[in-house]
Write an enzyme that holds these catalytic residues in place. Structure first.
Site, PDB file in Angstrom:
ATOM      1  N   CYS A 134       0.807  -1.218   0.000  1.00  0.00           N
ATOM      2  CA  CYS A 134       0.000   0.000   0.000  1.00  0.00           C
ATOM      3  C   CYS A 134       0.843   1.273   0.000  1.00  0.00           C
ATOM      4  CB  CYS A 134      -0.940  -0.001   1.203  1.00  0.00           C
ATOM      5  SG  CYS A 134      -1.995  -1.476   1.282  1.00  0.00           S
ATOM      6  N   HIS A 271      -2.697   6.672   2.799  1.00  0.00           N
ATOM      7  CA  HIS A 271      -3.306   5.486   2.195  1.00  0.00           C
ATOM      8  C   HIS A 271      -4.694   5.302   2.789  1.00  0.00           C
ATOM      9  CE1 HIS A 271      -4.341   1.434   1.299  1.00  0.00           C
ATOM     10  NE2 HIS A 271      -3.983   0.953   2.467  1.00  0.00           N
ATOM     11  N   ASN A 301     -10.566   0.065  -0.146  1.00  0.00           N
ATOM     12  CA  ASN A 301      -9.109   0.018  -0.033  1.00  0.00           C
ATOM     13  C   ASN A 301      -8.560  -0.575  -1.328  1.00  0.00           C
ATOM     14  OD1 ASN A 301      -6.422  -0.640   0.471  1.00  0.00           O
ATOM     15  ND2 ASN A 301      -6.796  -1.366   2.541  1.00  0.00           N
TER      16      ASN A 301
END
Length: 351
Positions: A134, A271, A301
């Site tokens: 990520c 993130h 996500n």
């Protein structure tokens, strides 16, 4: 206790060094793409024992986008670059390096970057995939800035793309409510007069790798047998503890190393893992939540794609103004973290 069980062991503050005054690279254009198919919280109620109210309260997510069965990461990345070209009227035939950040490549090899090079018919470009989970997009920007500022390259595509739906267990309610698919792309070009990159850092704590992974050729990490059978496994509790203990400190140290303070920063773009996590980071760091950008409410996500998706939305909505400063902060499996303080002075958007 396993050597892989504690994400906080051997956890020391990274060396932030001195400001990166020698940067000669600027982010000039951005594009994004998400698949058409939507997976709503109400759809998930039919798959696992959950509810829209529970998901929103715990994560802030309402929808996520899902790639078609024959749609893969290289396809999403291509659409993001094409959007960049259209939105900023950019020529990319002279791009001399392609960096694709992803944890879900179409194949173990060839790389997604090589496929993208072929799809875009760019003749003379290096091609490299970056797997920093990520944090991948921020890692990619750091590499692009380094390659251009060193004089080795002049024009680099940094693309972040994921098809996490293909490695998500939709019988596991702890993970299936989180992940979606999408891609973002930026063009980084040489500019000695108005560089984007003010300072950056990255660090890794491999002792915490056991808390977020996808098993592969090996089904063990240290002496721990891995779960998930090739799908994403996540220990959300341990990850939450690690993130909220690391990022507020990292934000302050990043700006201090740049001779800034958080008061000088216009935007925080972390993130987009979980809205409650972002709220906690903002509370602990003192950075206003209303100046924090995320892409999780309707995209979920999307791993390394969350930051460019959030940036592109904010630019399209004219939230970000010319020469605004932003902290881009990625974190995830590894455990890795990477942050960059940037000045956003993109070329004029055409469409």
């Amino acid at each position: 206790m396993s050597a892989y069980s504690n994400p906080f062991s051997n956890s020391t503050s990274p060396d932030f060094g001195s400001p990166a005054l020698s940067s000669k690279a600027r982010i000039t254009a951005i594009g994004s793409y998400v698949p058409d198919k939507r997976l709503t919280n109400f759809d998930l109620e039919k798959l696992v024992e959950t509810s829209d109210e529970w998901i929103v309260r715990r994560t802030g997510m309402r929808e996520r986008r899902i790639a078609e069965p024959d749609q893969f990461t290289s396809d999403l990345c291509l659409r993001a670059v094409q959007h960049l070209q259209q939105a900023y009227d950019k020529e990319i035939e002279d791009v001399d390096f392609i960096l694709v950040c992803t944890t879900t490549p179409d194949y173990p090899f060839p790389s997604v970057a090589s496929q993208l090079q072929a799809k875009l018919s760019i003749r003379f470009a290096g091609a490299l995939d970056v797997n920093a989970t990520c944090a991948g997009f921020v890692y990619g920007l750091h590499l692009a800035n380094s390659l251009i500022s060193s004089g080795l390259h002049k024009k680099i595509l940094v693309v972040a793309g994921e098809t996490l739906s293909k490695v998500t267990d939709y019988s596991d309610r702890n993970t299936c409510v989180l992940f979606g698919d999408g891609a973002g792309a930026v063009l980084v070009e040489r500019d000695e007069q108005n560089p984007s990159f003010l300072h950056s850092f990255m660090s890794s704590n491999g002792n915490g790798g056991i808390h977020l992974y996808r098993s592969g050729l090996s089904n063990q990490m240290g002496d721990v047998e891995l779960l998930g059978k090739g799908n994403i496994y996540q220990n959300g509790r341990e990850l939450y503890k690690w993130v909220v203990s690391q990022l507020p400190q990292g934000m302050h140290q990043l700006v201090a190393a740049s001779n800034f303070s958080l008061l000088d920063v216009d935007w925080f773009v972390p993130h987009s893992a979980n809205l409650r996590m972002i709220e906690s980071i903002c509370e602990k760091s003192g950075f206003p939540l209303e100046r924090t950008l995320h892409s999780l409410e309707y995209f979920g996500n999307t791993s390394c794609a969350t930051i460019p998706l959030a940036l592109d939305m904010a630019l399209l909505n004219e939230q970000i103004k010319q020469n605004d400063t932003a902290i881009l902060y990625g974190f995830g499996g590894g455990l890795v973290q990477a942050a960059s303080l940037v000045r956003l002075s993109l070329d004029k958007r055409q469409a």
